[in-house]
Design a protein around this motif. Structure first.
Motif, PDB file in Angstrom:
ATOM      1  N   ARG A  79       3.340  -6.361  -0.657  1.00  0.00           N
ATOM      2  CA  ARG A  79       3.215  -5.594  -1.898  1.00  0.00           C
ATOM      3  C   ARG A  79       3.770  -4.190  -1.724  1.00  0.00           C
ATOM      4  O   ARG A  79       4.513  -3.688  -2.579  1.00  0.00           O
ATOM      5  CB  ARG A  79       1.752  -5.563  -2.309  1.00  0.00           C
ATOM      6  CG  ARG A  79       1.495  -4.815  -3.607  1.00  0.00           C
ATOM      7  CD  ARG A  79       0.025  -4.896  -3.960  1.00  0.00           C
ATOM      8  NE  ARG A  79      -0.392  -3.762  -4.736  1.00  0.00           N
ATOM      9  CZ  ARG A  79      -1.646  -3.408  -4.935  1.00  0.00           C
ATOM     10  NH1 ARG A  79      -2.615  -4.120  -4.391  1.00  0.00           N
ATOM     11  NH2 ARG A  79      -1.952  -2.345  -5.666  1.00  0.00           N
ATOM     12  N   LYS A 112       3.059  -4.942 -13.367  1.00  0.00           N
ATOM     13  CA  LYS A 112       2.789  -3.797 -14.233  1.00  0.00           C
ATOM     14  C   LYS A 112       3.797  -2.671 -14.016  1.00  0.00           C
ATOM     15  O   LYS A 112       3.814  -1.693 -14.779  1.00  0.00           O
ATOM     16  CB  LYS A 112       1.363  -3.289 -13.993  1.00  0.00           C
ATOM     17  CG  LYS A 112       0.284  -4.320 -14.327  1.00  0.00           C
ATOM     18  CD  LYS A 112      -1.089  -3.801 -13.965  1.00  0.00           C
ATOM     19  CE  LYS A 112      -2.189  -4.793 -14.365  1.00  0.00           C
ATOM     20  NZ  LYS A 112      -2.072  -6.084 -13.671  1.00  0.00           N
ATOM     21  N   ARG A 133       0.059  -9.977  -9.827  1.00  0.00           N
ATOM     22  CA  ARG A 133      -0.820  -9.347 -10.810  1.00  0.00           C
ATOM     23  C   ARG A 133      -0.876  -7.825 -10.657  1.00  0.00           C
ATOM     24  O   ARG A 133      -1.329  -7.116 -11.567  1.00  0.00           O
ATOM     25  CB  ARG A 133      -2.227  -9.941 -10.740  1.00  0.00           C
ATOM     26  CG  ARG A 133      -3.055  -9.584  -9.512  1.00  0.00           C
ATOM     27  CD  ARG A 133      -4.334 -10.397  -9.494  1.00  0.00           C
ATOM     28  NE  ARG A 133      -5.152 -10.105  -8.327  1.00  0.00           N
ATOM     29  CZ  ARG A 133      -6.307  -9.432  -8.377  1.00  0.00           C
ATOM     30  NH1 ARG A 133      -6.752  -9.010  -9.536  1.00  0.00           N
ATOM     31  NH2 ARG A 133      -6.999  -9.226  -7.274  1.00  0.00           N
ATOM     32  N   PHE A 134      -0.411  -7.319  -9.525  1.00  0.00           N
ATOM     33  CA  PHE A 134      -0.331  -5.880  -9.330  1.00  0.00           C
ATOM     34  C   PHE A 134       1.056  -5.343  -9.697  1.00  0.00           C
ATOM     35  O   PHE A 134       1.176  -4.374 -10.443  1.00  0.00           O
ATOM     36  CB  PHE A 134      -0.645  -5.523  -7.872  1.00  0.00           C
ATOM     37  CG  PHE A 134      -2.024  -5.927  -7.437  1.00  0.00           C
ATOM     38  CD1 PHE A 134      -3.127  -5.186  -7.835  1.00  0.00           C
ATOM     39  CD2 PHE A 134      -2.210  -7.049  -6.651  1.00  0.00           C
ATOM     40  CE1 PHE A 134      -4.399  -5.557  -7.436  1.00  0.00           C
ATOM     41  CE2 PHE A 134      -3.484  -7.426  -6.244  1.00  0.00           C
ATOM     42  CZ  PHE A 134      -4.589  -6.683  -6.641  1.00  0.00           C
ATOM     43  N   GLU A 146       6.926  -2.422  -3.735  1.00  0.00           N
ATOM     44  CA  GLU A 146       6.733  -1.172  -4.470  1.00  0.00           C
ATOM     45  C   GLU A 146       7.713  -0.103  -4.001  1.00  0.00           C
ATOM     46  O   GLU A 146       8.195   0.710  -4.805  1.00  0.00           O
ATOM     47  CB  GLU A 146       5.290  -0.696  -4.318  1.00  0.00           C
ATOM     48  CG  GLU A 146       4.295  -1.580  -5.069  1.00  0.00           C
ATOM     49  CD  GLU A 146       2.852  -1.257  -4.741  1.00  0.00           C
ATOM     50  OE1 GLU A 146       2.614  -0.590  -3.698  1.00  0.00           O
ATOM     51  OE2 GLU A 146       1.960  -1.672  -5.511  1.00  0.00           O
TER      52      GLU A 146
END
Length: 302
Positions: free
Chosen positions: A232, A278, A274-275, A236
């Motif tokens: 993740r 967005k 799900r993170f 990012e």
């Protein structure tokens, strides 16, 4: 009288019961949403790596993909070019490209790949590869340049540079992108890049610095350096570094492809998507590859 009191008590309890039902239903929906359906962007599939994956037309007919990347043009930069489609009849691909495009799918060609014979040793090599791609696969055409897919015109080029030197891919990107000035309303030559998990990817750093790439597929597989705890964060980092590009998560559709890197659809949805879905420039999911997805139906869980 007793019956009346019982009925009255039942009526008083009804709102509380209804509230409990609503809460339980909402919790179920939230749990289901955390496990599946978290891909709010594109679904990109690589095709051309196994004859048993079916034709390009069959791939587009599944309805599960928005973009198909044909792979690979695996030899270039040294005066010769080789298209490797793992035994698929090349003569059938042109008609299938047109069919896919008629269904609203984008069809790109990946250059590079794993185990190919390629590099761009000079600016002239970059110019030569541009000329070849433009005239053999894109909107050009020149006497003496064979078009493997006939008059079918692909929508763009994916830079899947997994080996070799890093130089001159930025020059290739600029030369290809120049053709977009000749198109109105739509991008005529879409540029995408398939990068390694860790940021930055030195092989593509200069090319991506041009700012000309519409999409970046970040492979969470393939090099053993993308641990479960860093996936993740790595994504990012990529999304933050290239805010003007759509950034997609790259995954394998089966543990056969990469057992250590494989994430089930449930795990991908719950632990990652799900993170990151967005993020403003979250672009979707890139899946490696059609052969494995056909066996596992992986993308149905996204």
């Amino acid at each position: 009288m007793a019956a009346t009191r019982v009925g009255s008590m039942a009526l008083r309890r009804l709102p509380a019961l209804l509230s409990l039902v609503v809460l339980l239903f909402s919790a179920c929906l939230a749990a289901a949403g955390a496990e599946k359906g978290q891909n709010t962007g594109e679904t990109v599939i690589f095709w051309g790596r196994n004859k048993d994956e079916g034709s390009l037309k069959e791939t587009c007919d599944t309805g599960g993909y928005t973009t198909v990347i044909i792979s690979f043009l695996g030899a270039f930069g040294h005066g010769s070019y080789k298209l490797d489609l793992s035994g698929h009849p090349v003569s059938a691909v042109g008609a299938d490209i047109k069919y896919c495009q008629s269904k609203g799918k984008l069809v790109l060609l990946a250059i590079g790949g794993q185990g190919g014979e390629y590099s761009l040793p000079s600016s002239q090599a970059a110019a030569d590869l541009h000329d070849y791609l433009w005239n053999a696969y894109l909107g050009g055409g020149r006497r003496g340049v064979y078009r493997p897919f006939g008059d079918a015109v692909i929508n763009g080029i994916d830079f899947f540079i997994d080996q070799g030197a890093t130089e001159h891919y930025d020059e290739l990107a600029r030369r290809l992108y120049v053709h977009n000035k000749d198109y109105r309303a739509t991008v005529g030559v879409m540029l995408t890049a398939t990068t390694r998990c860790g940021y930055p990817d030195q092989r593509l750093e200069a090319a991506l610095a041009t700012g000309l790439f519409n999409r970046i597929h970040v492979k969470l597989f393939g090099d053993g350096r993308c641990t479960k705890s860093s996936r993740r964060e790595s994504f990012e980092n990529w999304a933050a570094a290239y805010p003007d590009s759509m950034v997609l998560v790259g995954v394998v559709a089966s543990p056969e492809a990469d057992r250590e890197a494989y994430m089930s659809p449930k795990s991908l949805n719950y632990d990652v998507l799900r993170f990151i879905n967005k993020l403003r420039n979250f672009g979707g999911v890139m899946v490696w590859n059609r052969y494995y997805d056909k066996k596992t139906n992986y993308t149905a869980g996204l």
